[in-house]
Write an enzyme that holds these catalytic residues in place. Sequence first.
Site, short mmCIF file in Angstrom:
data_model
loop_
_atom_site.label_atom_id
_atom_site.label_comp_id
_atom_site.label_asym_id
_atom_site.label_seq_id
_atom_site.Cartn_x
_atom_site.Cartn_y
_atom_site.Cartn_z
N GLY A 178 5.21 4.72 14.56
CA GLY A 178 5.16 4.76 13.14
C GLY A 178 5.00 6.07 12.80
O GLY A 178 5.75 6.86 11.98
N ILE A 205 2.21 2.75 2.67
CA ILE A 205 3.24 2.91 3.30
C ILE A 205 4.27 1.87 2.70
O ILE A 205 5.75 2.23 2.65
CB ILE A 205 3.00 2.48 4.78
CG1 ILE A 205 1.90 3.36 5.32
CG2 ILE A 205 4.19 2.34 5.66
CD1 ILE A 205 1.46 2.89 6.79
N GLU A 210 -0.58 -5.72 22.28
CA GLU A 210 -0.43 -4.42 22.61
C GLU A 210 -1.16 -3.79 23.41
O GLU A 210 -2.29 -3.91 23.49
CB GLU A 210 -0.28 -3.70 21.30
CG GLU A 210 0.48 -2.44 21.19
CD GLU A 210 0.68 -1.72 19.99
OE1 GLU A 210 0.92 -2.65 18.95
OE2 GLU A 210 0.40 -0.57 19.72
N GLY A 213 0.80 -1.26 -0.01
CA GLY A 213 -0.04 -0.05 -0.04
C GLY A 213 0.87 1.31 -0.10
O GLY A 213 2.10 1.22 -0.47
N SER A 226 1.81 -8.68 -2.58
CA SER A 226 0.53 -7.79 -2.20
C SER A 226 -0.45 -8.56 -3.36
O SER A 226 -0.39 -8.98 -4.14
CB SER A 226 0.73 -6.28 -2.21
OG SER A 226 0.69 -6.02 -3.65
N ARG A 227 -1.85 -8.02 -2.97
CA ARG A 227 -2.79 -8.38 -3.64
C ARG A 227 -2.52 -7.96 -5.14
O ARG A 227 -2.83 -8.82 -6.13
CB ARG A 227 -4.14 -7.83 -3.27
CG ARG A 227 -4.66 -8.56 -2.03
CD ARG A 227 -6.06 -8.20 -1.43
NE ARG A 227 -5.54 -6.71 -1.14
CZ ARG A 227 -6.20 -5.79 -0.39
NH1 ARG A 227 -7.59 -6.07 -0.24
NH2 ARG A 227 -6.02 -4.65 -0.35
N ALA A 242 3.46 -2.44 11.11
CA ALA A 242 2.02 -2.71 10.70
C ALA A 242 1.20 -2.79 11.84
O ALA A 242 0.78 -2.00 12.54
CB ALA A 242 2.07 -3.52 9.55
N ARG A 243 0.65 -4.00 12.09
CA ARG A 243 -0.11 -4.43 13.26
C ARG A 243 0.57 -5.94 14.00
O ARG A 243 1.12 -6.66 13.25
CB ARG A 243 -1.55 -4.90 12.76
CG ARG A 243 -2.47 -3.38 12.53
CD ARG A 243 -2.40 -2.87 13.93
NE ARG A 243 -3.35 -1.51 13.46
CZ ARG A 243 -2.92 -0.27 13.27
NH1 ARG A 243 -1.49 -0.09 13.15
NH2 ARG A 243 -3.92 0.72 12.83
N HIS A 297 5.11 1.73 19.25
CA HIS A 297 4.34 2.22 18.46
C HIS A 297 4.45 3.52 17.68
O HIS A 297 3.49 4.60 18.01
CB HIS A 297 2.90 1.99 18.56
CG HIS A 297 1.91 1.64 17.66
ND1 HIS A 297 0.63 0.71 17.56
CD2 HIS A 297 1.95 2.07 16.22
CE1 HIS A 297 0.13 0.83 16.62
NE2 HIS A 297 0.84 1.68 15.59
C1 DGY Z 1 -2.15 3.72 12.01
O1 DGY Z 1 -2.20 4.86 11.62
O2 DGY Z 1 -2.80 2.72 11.74
C2 DGY Z 1 -0.96 3.64 12.97
O3 DGY Z 1 -0.83 2.32 13.56
C3 DGY Z 1 -1.16 4.72 14.21
O4 DGY Z 1 -0.26 5.67 13.36
#
Ligand code: DGY
Length: 324
Positions: free
Chosen positions: A286, A159, A266, A157, A178-179, A236-237, A284
């Site tokens: 980012g 990012i 988290e 994406g 990616s897709r 990311a997550r 976290h």
């Molecule tokens: C998001 O935007 O999804 C981040 O993890 C926080 O900036």
Amino acid sequence: MDPPTVYVTRPLPPPGTEPLRAAGLTVLQHEPDSPPSRSELRAGVADADALLCLLTELVDDELLASSRRLRVVANLAVGYDNVDVAAAAHHGVVVTDAPDVLPEATADLAWAAMLAACRHVVPGDRLVRSGRWEGWSPTQLVGWPVHGRTLGIVGLGKIGAAVARRAAGFSMRVLYHSRSHQAGEQLGARWSPLDVLLAESDVVSLHAPLTTSTHHLIDHAALVRMKRSAVLVNTARGPLVDEAALVAALRGGVIGAAALDVYEWEPAVSGGLADLDNVVLLPHLGSATDEARRGMVELACANVVAVLAGRPPLTPVAVPRAAR
Ligand code: DGY
């Protein structure tokens, strides 16, 4: 008639709630700099017309059903896995996110994490501070090169693409999974099946959204496919990675190192992670630049103001086909 009310779940960085007040909206502010409890959240949305929330708030069917007037949920993040978008559509609530204001900041952080993990920046800092450093040594904290190596990007994406663009400056070969097979061509990146990307990359950087199909995308089987010297970066997550499997892999030398900005549970960090020297642990960060955070707040406020004024939101989240 009273002006519409917006429940804001955390003190915000500049410009804060000013754009909401300037639009004549009433702001109900959760004052502590920590997430509201479930009952505070329920009380906050009960009579609110809009919710401006963070990724720490679970916006599910039960919460949406408990509100009498809610029309919009503006999530102060690009990821919206904390919001049940289908349930929101069912309740007639628009969901918005913050997609275009933070990719460069997050890509910078992914690179900072990657370089730190590859070149032992954190143990190096610790050594100097300890007062035990005895000077230059040819065997001390020898890391892995980044320049000229292969970078594997999972999720291309905005990012992921911003991370890929930076790789040109390090003369890296870039693989991506990616897709869409097309997205990376103009970035000089080559699409790869995930198992090939994992096997060939020196650094694997995760940029996929959290969905049911990406949960534990990096599990024990994925980790053993990676090079023994590979570095895993996750900005990311957290739940994209099976953290228990990662701890075992880092301990057992299955991969070389990791750099994490996000965590499976988290803000809790899985047992064992903090004891390892071959992992960089960040809280976290980012999107944590003044520019990105201002952009996120302005966009979230603009989305709230637009929807409450009867205009289309600027950045709506797509409703899943099954819920339309
Ligand atoms: C998001 O935007 O999804 C981040 O993890 C926080 O900036």
